[in-house]
Motif scaffolding. Structure first.
Motif, PDB file in Angstrom:
ATOM      1  N   PRO A  25       0.807  -1.233   0.000  1.00 28.56           N
ATOM      2  CA  PRO A  25       0.000   0.000   0.000  1.00 28.56           C
ATOM      3  C   PRO A  25       0.834   1.275   0.000  1.00 28.56           C
ATOM      4  N   ASN A  26       2.030   1.232   0.578  1.00 31.97           N
ATOM      5  CA  ASN A  26       2.852   2.436   0.639  1.00 31.97           C
ATOM      6  C   ASN A  26       3.400   2.839  -0.724  1.00 31.97           C
ATOM      7  N   GLY A  27       3.389   1.912  -1.682  1.00 27.50           N
ATOM      8  CA  GLY A  27       3.777   2.261  -3.037  1.00 27.50           C
ATOM      9  C   GLY A  27       2.690   3.008  -3.785  1.00 27.50           C
ATOM     10  N   PHE A  28       1.486   3.012  -3.237  1.00 24.03           N
ATOM     11  CA  PHE A  28       0.339   3.719  -3.828  1.00 24.03           C
ATOM     12  C   PHE A  28      -0.298   4.587  -2.739  1.00 24.03           C
ATOM     13  N   TYR A  29       0.544   5.374  -2.083  1.00 30.48           N
ATOM     14  CA  TYR A  29       0.164   6.043  -0.835  1.00 30.48           C
ATOM     15  C   TYR A  29      -1.111   6.874  -0.979  1.00 30.48           C
ATOM     16  N   THR A  30      -1.128   7.765  -1.966  1.00 27.32           N
ATOM     17  CA  THR A  30      -2.272   8.673  -2.105  1.00 27.32           C
ATOM     18  C   THR A  30      -3.554   7.911  -2.392  1.00 27.32           C
ATOM     19  N   ARG A  31      -3.451   6.930  -3.295  1.00 26.02           N
ATOM     20  CA  ARG A  31      -4.638   6.154  -3.659  1.00 26.02           C
ATOM     21  C   ARG A  31      -5.189   5.398  -2.450  1.00 26.02           C
ATOM     22  N   VAL A  32      -4.291   4.777  -1.690  1.00 25.38           N
ATOM     23  CA  VAL A  32      -4.738   3.991  -0.540  1.00 25.38           C
ATOM     24  C   VAL A  32      -5.289   4.903   0.555  1.00 25.38           C
ATOM     25  N   GLU A  33      -4.655   6.055   0.743  1.00 29.79           N
ATOM     26  CA  GLU A  33      -5.158   6.978   1.763  1.00 29.79           C
ATOM     27  C   GLU A  33      -6.552   7.472   1.404  1.00 29.79           C
ATOM     28  N   GLN A  34      -6.758   7.805   0.131  1.00 28.65           N
ATOM     29  CA  GLN A  34      -8.089   8.227  -0.302  1.00 28.65           C
ATOM     30  C   GLN A  34      -9.101   7.104  -0.106  1.00 28.65           C
ATOM     31  N   HIS A  35      -8.672   5.880  -0.398  1.00 29.69           N
ATOM     32  CA  HIS A  35      -9.537   4.716  -0.167  1.00 29.69           C
ATOM     33  C   HIS A  35      -9.911   4.608   1.312  1.00 29.69           C
ATOM     34  N   ASN A  36      -8.911   4.728   2.186  1.00 31.79           N
ATOM     35  CA  ASN A  36      -9.164   4.605   3.624  1.00 31.79           C
ATOM     36  C   ASN A  36     -10.099   5.702   4.122  1.00 31.79           C
ATOM     37  N   ASP A  37      -9.850   6.939   3.667  1.00 27.95           N
ATOM     38  CA  ASP A  37     -10.707   8.054   4.087  1.00 27.95           C
ATOM     39  C   ASP A  37     -12.144   7.847   3.609  1.00 27.95           C
ATOM     40  N   ALA A  38     -12.285   7.360   2.373  1.00 26.57           N
ATOM     41  CA  ALA A  38     -13.624   7.141   1.823  1.00 26.57           C
ATOM     42  C   ALA A  38     -14.354   6.037   2.577  1.00 26.57           C
ATOM     43  N   VAL A  39     -13.635   4.976   2.929  1.00 24.14           N
ATOM     44  CA  VAL A  39     -14.253   3.878   3.682  1.00 24.14           C
ATOM     45  C   VAL A  39     -14.756   4.376   5.036  1.00 24.14           C
ATOM     46  N   ILE A  40     -13.941   5.195   5.703  1.00 27.14           N
ATOM     47  CA  ILE A  40     -14.356   5.748   6.998  1.00 27.14           C
ATOM     48  C   ILE A  40     -15.586   6.632   6.820  1.00 27.14           C
ATOM     49  N   ALA A  41     -15.568   7.470   5.772  1.00 28.25           N
ATOM     50  CA  ALA A  41     -16.706   8.359   5.527  1.00 28.25           C
ATOM     51  C   ALA A  41     -17.976   7.560   5.251  1.00 28.25           C
ATOM     52  N   ILE A  42     -17.852   6.484   4.485  1.00 28.65           N
ATOM     53  CA  ILE A  42     -19.017   5.647   4.186  1.00 28.65           C
ATOM     54  C   ILE A  42     -19.541   4.985   5.454  1.00 28.65           C
TER      55      ILE A  42
END
Length: 242
Positions: A25-42
């Motif tokens: 995941p750290n190789g795709f940091y921004t994408r994974v962070e956006q994914h994590n933030d979106a999951v929390i928001a959902i």
């Protein structure tokens, strides 16, 4: 040359493969962070099309834990917020005036008229119409004082009341100021921490600096302006560049 049994080689390669998978995941940091933030928001109920699209950027079956890179490696924003304790003093004085007025009103025959006078923001000046009633007015208003709610202020009262001619001068005691400053800073810390935590897993650094300042560092935020928008309007804070 070292020779390893087959099961040992398998174990070593398995550990390496698991390590690479967890680090992926750290190789795709921004994408994974956006994914994590979106999951929390959902999970919190914000199931918008945008959040669903962001959540779909990274497969759910892959690890999504990230290493906190910090401001030095990843960039971000930092602010130095100053807690405006003087505004709190002014609010306290505004709240005390009705109590003083209501306490003196039944004594008007002895103290005369009761008028609020212009005064510094951290003081309350009350003009007493009959100077002969000043000792009584002083006694009544001092009776409004409450114990300071702090261990360091044991035995102290929250207000000091003095006389100056036909004026009653009311201000917060030194012990109450210290206690009020501490409460205000702690409340501001909690407000800032809660508002930043609401936007997702950014692993911020929020710490007190000195007696009235709060240092805020958030990796991944584009600018100080964006960070201010996240924190929003907080009555007791002003922001200064670092």
């Amino acid at each position: 040359m070292l020779q390893f049994d087959g099961w040992k080689r398998f174990l070593i390669w398995s550990i390496c493969a698991i390590g690479l998978l967890l680090a992926l995941p750290n190789g795709f940091y921004t994408r994974v962070e956006q994914h994590n933030d979106a999951v929390i928001a959902i999970d919190l109920g914000a199931e918008t099309a945008e959040n669903q699209a962001l959540a779909a950027q990274w497969p759910y079956w892959l690890p999504s834990s990230l290493v906190n890179l910090g401001l030095d490696l990843r960039g971000g924003a930092h602010l130095l917020a100053e807690v405006q304790v003087e505004d709190v003093y002014a609010s306290r004085m505004d709240a005390i005036w009705p109590e003083v007025r209501d306490a003196l009103r039944p004594k008007r025959n002895e103290v005369g008229t009761i008028r609020l006078q212009p005064s510094p923001v951290d003081e309350l000046h009350v003009k007493i119409g009959d100077e002969t009633g000043m000792p009584l007015a002083l006694k009544v208003v001092r009776g409004l004082a409450r114990p300071v709610q702090t261990l360091t202020g044991v035995g102290a009262k929250d207000i000091d009341v003095t006389l100056d001619g036909d004026l009653l001068i009311i201000k917060l005691s030194e012990a109450e100021r210290l206690a009020s400053d501490e409460r205000t800073v702690q409340q501001s810390l909690e407000i800032v921490r809660r508002r930043i935590d609401e936007v997702g897993t950014r692993e911020p650094t929020i710490q007190r600096q000195g007696s009235q300042r709060i240092l805020i560092q958030v990796p991944g935020i584009g600018s100080a302006s964006e960070l201010k928008e996240i924190i929003g309007t907080t009555a007791q804070l002003t922001f200064n560049p670092v």
